[in-house]
Design an enzyme around this catalytic site. Structure first.
Site, PDB file in Angstrom:
ATOM      1  N   ALA A 186       0.838  -1.196   0.000  1.00  0.00           N
ATOM      2  CA  ALA A 186       0.000   0.000   0.000  1.00  0.00           C
ATOM      3  C   ALA A 186       0.872   1.245   0.000  1.00  0.00           C
ATOM      4  O   ALA A 186       2.096   1.156  -0.088  1.00  0.00           O
ATOM      5  CB  ALA A 186      -0.916  -0.012   1.220  1.00  0.00           C
ATOM      6  N   ASN A 187       0.273   2.412   0.070  1.00  0.00           N
ATOM      7  CA  ASN A 187       1.021   3.664   0.214  1.00  0.00           C
ATOM      8  C   ASN A 187       0.296   4.546   1.230  1.00  0.00           C
ATOM      9  O   ASN A 187      -0.767   4.198   1.724  1.00  0.00           O
ATOM     10  CB  ASN A 187       1.200   4.356  -1.143  1.00  0.00           C
TER      11      ASN A 187
END
Ligand code: C5P
Length: 220
Positions: free
Chosen positions: A29-30
Site C-alpha cells: 500500500a502507500n
C-alpha cells in the site's frame, strides 16, 4: 443534488491509495489518506455535479452526496472508472500503486522453516489516467491528473501532462518538511494548455474549491 454551475454535469473522481494483495491477508500500500480527492469530490458536488467517487481504502470517510464506488486494487479502479464513463470530466486524485504482485498467493504464505524469504514478482499496473486521457470516442471533455513531486515540480508536471495526454495537471511539492503529504494544507501549481499558475498555500478544502470552480468554468 445541489444547484450550481455544474448542475447536469457528471464527473468521475478517483481518490485514496490502492492495496495490492500479496496473499489473502497481506498487501502492498502507500500513505495516501484520500484527503485531497475527498475534498474535491465534495466541492464538485457542492457546485451541483453528479459525482462518481471511485475510492481505494482511504483513511478519511467519503463525502456525502456522491455515488461511492469502493475498490481495492488498481485493476479494480480502472474497471470501475471505465464502468462510470461516459462523463463530462474525470479527475484522478488517487495514489495508484505503480506495481502489483504478479505472483500473489490465494492462500496465506507460510514460513517453510528454511530461513529463506519468499520472492515477490512485481508487474506494472495500468495507468488509469493515461488510459482515459488517451480514449478517442467517449473521452471526457476535461481530464485532470495530479502529480506529487519532490523537486523541479513545474518541469516534471509539464512533462507528465504531455506524457499522459491529460488536459490539466495539479502538481504539488511533497518534499519532507512541506507537511503536505498527510497534512491539511497544500501548495499547488496548475498546469494547463495555457501554462502554469502557482497558487498560494491553502487548505486542501480551499484548493478543492478553487479547482472545482475552474472545472465549472472549463465545462461551461
Ligand atoms: O505517474 P504518476 O503516478 O506520478 O502520475 C500521477 C497521476 O496519474 C495521478 O493523477 C494519478 O491518479 C494517476 N495515475 C493513475 N494510474 C496509475 C498511476 C497514476 O491514474 N497507475
Amino acid at each position: 443534488l445541489a444547484d450550481g454551475p455544474l448542475r447536469g454535469r457528471r464527473i468521475v473522481v478517483t481518490s485514496g491509495p490502492t492495496h495490492e494483495p500479496i496473499d489473502p491477508v497481506r498487501y502492498i500500500a502507500n500513505r495516501s489518506s484520500g484527503a485531497q480527492g475527498t475534498a474535491l469530490a465534495r466541492a464538485l458536488a457542492g457546485l451541483g455535479a453528479e459525482v462518481v467517487f471511485v475510492t481505494g481504502p482511504a483513511t478519511v470517510p467519503p463525502p456525502a452526496g456522491v455515488e461511492v464506488i469502493r475498490v481495492e486494487t488498481a485493476q479494480q479502479m480502472l474497471a470501475a472508472v471505465q464502468a462510470a464513463l461516459p462523463a463530462d470530466a474525470a479527475v484522478f486524485a488517487a495514489a495508484v500503486a505503480d506495481w502489483r504482485v504478479a505472483n500473489a498467493a490465494d492462500r496465506k504464505v507460510k514460513k517453510d522453516g528454511s530461513g529463506r524469504a519468499p520472492a515477490l514478482d512485481l508487474a506494472e499496473n495500468p495507468d488509469i489516467l493515461a488510459n482515459v486521457a488517451g480514449m478517442g470516442q467517449g473521452r471526457p471533455r476535461l481530464v485532470v491528473g495530479f502529480a506529487a513531486e519532490t523537486h523541479d515540480v513545474e518541469a516534471h508536471a509539464r512533462a507528465k501532462r504531455a506524457r499522459k495526454g491529460c488536459d490539466w495537471i495539479v502538481a504539488n511539492d511533497v518534499s519532507p518538511g512541506t507537511g503536505i503529504m498527510g497534512g491539511t494544507e497544500n501548495e499547488v501549481t496548475l498546469i494547463t494548455e495555457d501554462g502554469a499558475e502557482t497558487w498560494p498555500r491553502l487548505t486542501k478544502d480551499e484548493v478543492a474549491q478553487r479547482l472545482a470552480q475552474r472545472i465549472a468554468e472549463a465545462l461551461a
